[in-house]
Design a protein around this motif. Structure first.
Motif, short mmCIF file in Angstrom:
data_model
loop_
_atom_site.label_atom_id
_atom_site.label_comp_id
_atom_site.label_asym_id
_atom_site.label_seq_id
_atom_site.Cartn_x
_atom_site.Cartn_y
_atom_site.Cartn_z
N ARG A 125 101.45 40.42 81.39
CA ARG A 125 102.00 39.67 82.32
C ARG A 125 103.33 39.78 82.71
O ARG A 125 103.63 39.71 83.96
CB ARG A 125 102.42 38.41 81.19
CG ARG A 125 103.19 37.31 82.02
CD ARG A 125 102.87 35.94 81.33
NE ARG A 125 103.51 35.93 79.90
CZ ARG A 125 103.54 34.63 79.30
NH1 ARG A 125 103.02 33.50 79.68
NH2 ARG A 125 104.16 34.73 78.35
N LEU A 130 98.95 34.41 80.92
CA LEU A 130 98.69 35.43 80.21
C LEU A 130 97.21 35.99 80.65
O LEU A 130 96.93 37.37 80.54
CB LEU A 130 98.89 35.43 78.45
CG LEU A 130 99.95 35.27 78.06
CD1 LEU A 130 99.80 35.07 76.52
CD2 LEU A 130 100.96 36.57 78.12
N LYS A 164 99.06 41.56 75.93
CA LYS A 164 98.97 40.51 76.91
C LYS A 164 100.49 40.44 77.22
O LYS A 164 100.35 40.26 78.49
CB LYS A 164 98.50 39.33 76.04
CG LYS A 164 96.93 39.31 75.62
CD LYS A 164 96.64 37.93 75.08
CE LYS A 164 95.05 37.90 74.73
NZ LYS A 164 94.71 36.70 74.26
N GLY A 165 101.40 40.38 76.55
CA GLY A 165 102.67 40.20 77.07
C GLY A 165 102.75 41.24 78.12
O GLY A 165 103.66 40.88 79.15
N ASP A 216 101.01 28.36 79.87
CA ASP A 216 101.72 29.74 79.70
C ASP A 216 100.61 30.59 79.05
O ASP A 216 100.65 31.85 79.47
CB ASP A 216 102.94 29.43 78.36
CG ASP A 216 103.43 30.51 77.85
OD1 ASP A 216 104.21 31.31 78.89
OD2 ASP A 216 103.26 31.17 76.79
N GLU A 217 99.61 30.08 78.26
CA GLU A 217 98.57 30.95 77.81
C GLU A 217 97.64 31.13 79.08
O GLU A 217 97.27 32.37 78.85
CB GLU A 217 97.83 29.99 76.79
CG GLU A 217 98.51 29.96 75.43
CD GLU A 217 98.01 28.89 74.53
OE1 GLU A 217 98.20 28.89 73.43
OE2 GLU A 217 97.02 27.99 75.08
#
Lengths: 248, 186
Positions: free
Chosen positions: B167, A8, B163-164, A4-5
């Protein structure tokens, strides 16, 4: 790092905004995670398509004219530069005695002198069988436009001698050289690799270096002015660049 | 062999004809990308010329396994434009170990271009439909060359938010290309 990281960071990488400090951890994760390597490839593909969404704008005609004039001039220079030479046995013996992989050591000094002799030879005499002489009349970058150079390359031995004229002396500080000319191999699509240093020839006007690495896969050779002792990556201004013919 | 492949092959052989082919196909797009980043016609001209010359000299080498010629050329121009606008001279970019998406294998220019144009239309449309904050994030990253920390400072939002958003935007864009499941922001 979790997947998941990793996602990003891969998204940031795809649009070119990954903070430099985050790349190391991502790289480690990617080495062991096939799914993330695949996802990263897909995201990068998506990222590269963003530029293509810009609507075309007709450039001024001078752009095409100037570009093609330079391309055609370089094509002419290339075709007259890559000239195979006939053999000279004594040269092979001399060449084989030049030590490789040195920096500023006593052996390096001897090598530089040998390189100077080789350079003088390369400008005048016959070359070993299979050697290629690449003459670049104007290879100087903005900082040294008058620079000229000759690259003699022996593909059998993976050795080359680069000789340049028209370079100015590097900066001197307190009587000692504060700078040196460092030679780089520029791989196609990769980071420059340190290859050698230029040493001033006995005539004072030429600079030479023996490059004891294969040029295969390199797109160009460049020289930059670096702090004395050299750098692991180019930091100073580029003083010359020799584009290498495809397939060398 | 497509016209793009022919152009690349001619360039590799040292033929100026290859550069003419490539420039005539993509000069306008390359100029538009440089203009979008640099917002200066003279600087854009310089960068496009440098980019095409780097291709001619082999400094920027085409990898068919990394996507089409058009995307590759746009990336070269974009990166050079960003370097220029941010005062970086020919910054080298380390490659990550990714499994790259290969260019289409069609031998037909027409088919290749139809597919590519559809993809571009989808991406363009998806970019326009992104929530404003996601679109701004992508534009600051891609066309202004900002890092996520810089975007965070500019947009005055936490780094995690940037970052979110990045993405989510990439997931959406990826979805329109590949039919993957698209997760919309909450």
């Amino acid at each position: 790092m979790t997947c998941d990281e990793s996602e990003l960071l891969l998204a940031a990488h795809a649009v070119g905004c990954l903070d430099p400090g985050e790349e190391t951890g991502l790289r480690v994760h990617l080495e062991g995670c096939h799914d993330c390597r695949r996802l990263g490839g897909v995201l990068l593909h998506v990222g590269t398509m963003i530029a293509g969404t810009v609507s075309p704008v007709t450039p001024p005609p001078s752009l095409r004219r100037n570009l093609m004039a330079r391309v055609e001039a370089e094509a002419r220079a290339r075709s007259s530069a890559a000239v195979p030479r006939r053999s000279a046995r004594w040269h092979r013996r001399l060449w084989s005695r030049v030590p490789s992989g040195r920096r500023f050591t006593a052996a390096g000094g001897l090598a530089a002198a040998a390189a100077g002799l080789l350079a003088a030879w390369s400008l005048a005499g016959p070359h070993p069988a299979g050697a290629v002489a690449i003459r670049v009349p104007t290879c100087g970058s903005a900082g040294a436009p008058a620079t000229r150079c000759v690259l003699d390359y022996d593909p059998d031995r993976h050795q080359a001698v680069l000789t340049a004229t028209g370079l100015t002396l590097p900066a001197v500080l307190g009587g000692a050289s504060a700078q040196t000319y460092e030679v780089w191999l520029i791989p196609a699509g990769g980071a420059p690799m340190p290859a050698a240093f230029l040493a001033q020839g006995p005539d004072g006007g030429s600079w030479s270096s023996v490059i004891s690495r294969s040029l295969h896969g390199s797109a160009a050779i460049a020289v930059t002015a670096e702090p004395a002792g050299g750098s692991l990556a180019p930091t100073g201004p580029e003083v010359l660049r020799v584009p290498l013919p495809p397939g060398i | 062999m497509t016209t793009d492949e022919r152009a690349v092959e001619l360039i590799a052989q040292g033929s100026p004809e290859g550069m003419e082919l490539l420039y005539d196909r993509y000069g306008s797009l390359a100029y538009a990308v440089a203009l979008r980043v640099l917002r200066d016609a003279s600087a854009a001209e310089d960068v496009v010329q440098e980019a095409f010359l780097s291709i001619w000299r082999g400094a920027a080498t085409y990898r068919p396994d990394r996507g089409g010629v058009r995307s590759w050329l746009c990336t070269v121009v974009r990166n050079r434009s960003i370097d220029r606008t941010r005062g970086r001279a020919g910054r080298s970019r380390d490659e990550l170990p990714l499994e790259h998406v290969a260019a289409g294998s069609s031998t037909s220019d027409t088919w290749t271009e139809v597919v590519a144009e559809l993809d571009r239309e989808h991406i363009r449309g998806a970019l326009e439909r992104l929530p404003a904050e996601q679109r701004t994030t992508i534009e600051l990253a891609y066309f202004a060359g900002c890092s996520q920390s810089e975007i965070s400072a500019r947009m005055r939002v936490p780094l995690g938010t940037v970052k979110g958003r990045t993405r989510l935007a990439l997931r959406t864009l990826r979805g329109v290309l590949g039919g993957w499941c698209v997760e919309q922001p909450a």
